[in-house]
Design an enzyme around this catalytic site. Structure first.
Site, mmCIF file in Angstrom:
data_model
loop_
_atom_site.group_PDB
_atom_site.id
_atom_site.type_symbol
_atom_site.label_atom_id
_atom_site.label_comp_id
_atom_site.label_asym_id
_atom_site.label_seq_id
_atom_site.Cartn_x
_atom_site.Cartn_y
_atom_site.Cartn_z
ATOM 1 N N LYS A 1 -1.655 -2.507 16.015
ATOM 2 C CA LYS A 1 -2.334 -1.495 15.211
ATOM 3 C C LYS A 1 -3.078 -0.543 16.124
ATOM 4 C CE LYS A 1 -1.613 -1.081 11.589
ATOM 5 N NZ LYS A 1 -0.472 -0.389 10.647
ATOM 6 N N ILE B 1 0.966 -1.258 0.056
ATOM 7 C CA ILE B 1 0.070 0.115 -0.124
ATOM 8 C C ILE B 1 0.636 1.327 -0.021
ATOM 9 C CG2 ILE B 1 -1.670 1.211 1.144
ATOM 10 C CD1 ILE B 1 -2.816 -1.534 2.327
ATOM 11 N N TYR C 1 -0.715 -8.529 16.554
ATOM 12 C CA TYR C 1 -0.566 -7.761 15.491
ATOM 13 C C TYR C 1 -1.653 -6.581 15.617
ATOM 14 C CZ TYR C 1 -1.412 -5.702 10.739
ATOM 15 O OH TYR C 1 -1.694 -4.889 9.893
#
Length: 322
Positions: free
Chosen positions: A185, A32, A181
């Site tokens: 975030k 991205i 994870y």
């Protein structure tokens, strides 16, 4: 905290010009981040790719240059997992101002075992949150020197169902890769919103904006050789998924809008229109756990202790020995 409101119509294919501006994209050499850099380069701005791998960064620069005539794209070595190296990376930029940083880089481990950085921090938490937290502090003089500068932080839909354990931020007691994870975030997202609150309290013109890219698949992403090559078979086999998720080129749109749209305000979150998974970027109401200001403030204090940064944004202090 900013409320969700309507902003002027935004056309992802007709971006405003940004000549004379400079943007830093962490992890801008792939995924991205690459498409964020490519789209920003098309505005005439100078785009700096923050990346550990010089060869991959040079390949990305070549790919962008082949698609964007006259693109101004540069590389700065950046290893978010190495806290001691970040000041040198900022110095290597050679800038006296910065219009925006896009905190995009991240690492996800699919399987055990737990991995630590040289600083002794769990790798995903260290890279995704602590590295960006410390980098923002080091970039503060450049961002402060630029009226209306922006810190754009990339969260994840994976964080929506998580809560932070402030007593075990680095998953030392119960390490599960997917949960660790997601929590890393979530920590990033809480940081973005706490940063905005502190900027507003200080009367700063800098904005902290939160984005998440939705669902993005390589098989739905257009080829950018040698960065990414998609076969016809892959594209055809995944076409039905295009009704639910999207490619990484479209997943870049929320971050690009957060950088460029004059109607965006600090403390807002941009995400894909359709259920937060695909489509053009729009404002999304903050998830319930993102409105927990007490947890965000405690996370800020803990992050300062772990990274050796001063709780007052923009100042750093030597790390204690041991």
């Amino acid at each position: 905290m900013s409320s969700v409101s309507q902003v002027p119509l935004w056309d992802v294919h007709r971006l405003p010009r940004a000549e004379g501006k400079c943007f830093l994209v962490t992890g801008g050499n792939a995924g991205i981040g690459y498409f964020v850099a490519e789209q920003l380069a098309g505005t005439g701005a100078t785009v700096v790719l923050g990346s550990r791998d010089r060869a991959k960064a040079e390949a990305a620069i070549g790919s962008i240059g082949s698609r964007v005539p006259g693109a101004r794209v540069e590389h700065v070595p950046l290893d978010l997992a190495d806290l001691a190296s970040l000041r040198a990376s900022v110095d290597a930029l050679g800038l006296d101002r910065l219009d925006a940083v896009v905190h995009n880089a991240g690492v996800a481990l699919d399987h055990p075992p737990r991995r630590d950085t040289a600083d002794g921090h769990e790798l995903m938490f260290a890279t995704n949150h602590l590295g960006h937290f410390a980098l923002t502090h080091h970039l503060a003089p450049l961002l402060t020197a630029t009226p209306g500068s922006r810190v754009v932080t990339t969260g994840s839909f994976a964080a929506k169902s998580e809560r932070l354990d402030l007593d075990d931020l680095q998953s030392t007691r119960d390490y599960r890769p997917k949960r660790t994870y997601a929590r890393s975030k979530l920590a990033q997202m809480l940081f973005a919103l706490e940063l905005d609150r502190r900027l507003r309290a200080a009367g700063s013109t800098m904005l902290s904006v939160l984005v998440h890219p939705g669902g993005a698949l390589d098989s739905l992403t257009p080829s950018r050789p040698p960065i990414h090559v998609r076969t016809t078979g892959e594209r055809l086999s995944r076409l039905p998924l295009g009704l639910v998720v999207q490619g990484k080129d479209a997943a870049a749109w929320p971050a690009v809008r957060a950088v460029l749209d004059p109607g965006v305000r600090g403390g807002q979150m941009l995400s894909p229109r359709a259920f937060g998974l695909r489509g053009v970027p729009e404002l999304e109401p903050l998830w319930k756990q993102l409105t927990d200001t007490r947890t965000a403030a405690r996370l800020w204090t803990a992050s300062c202790a772990l990274t050796g940064t001063d709780p007052t944004f923009g100042r750093s202090r030597p790390r204690a020995a041991g």
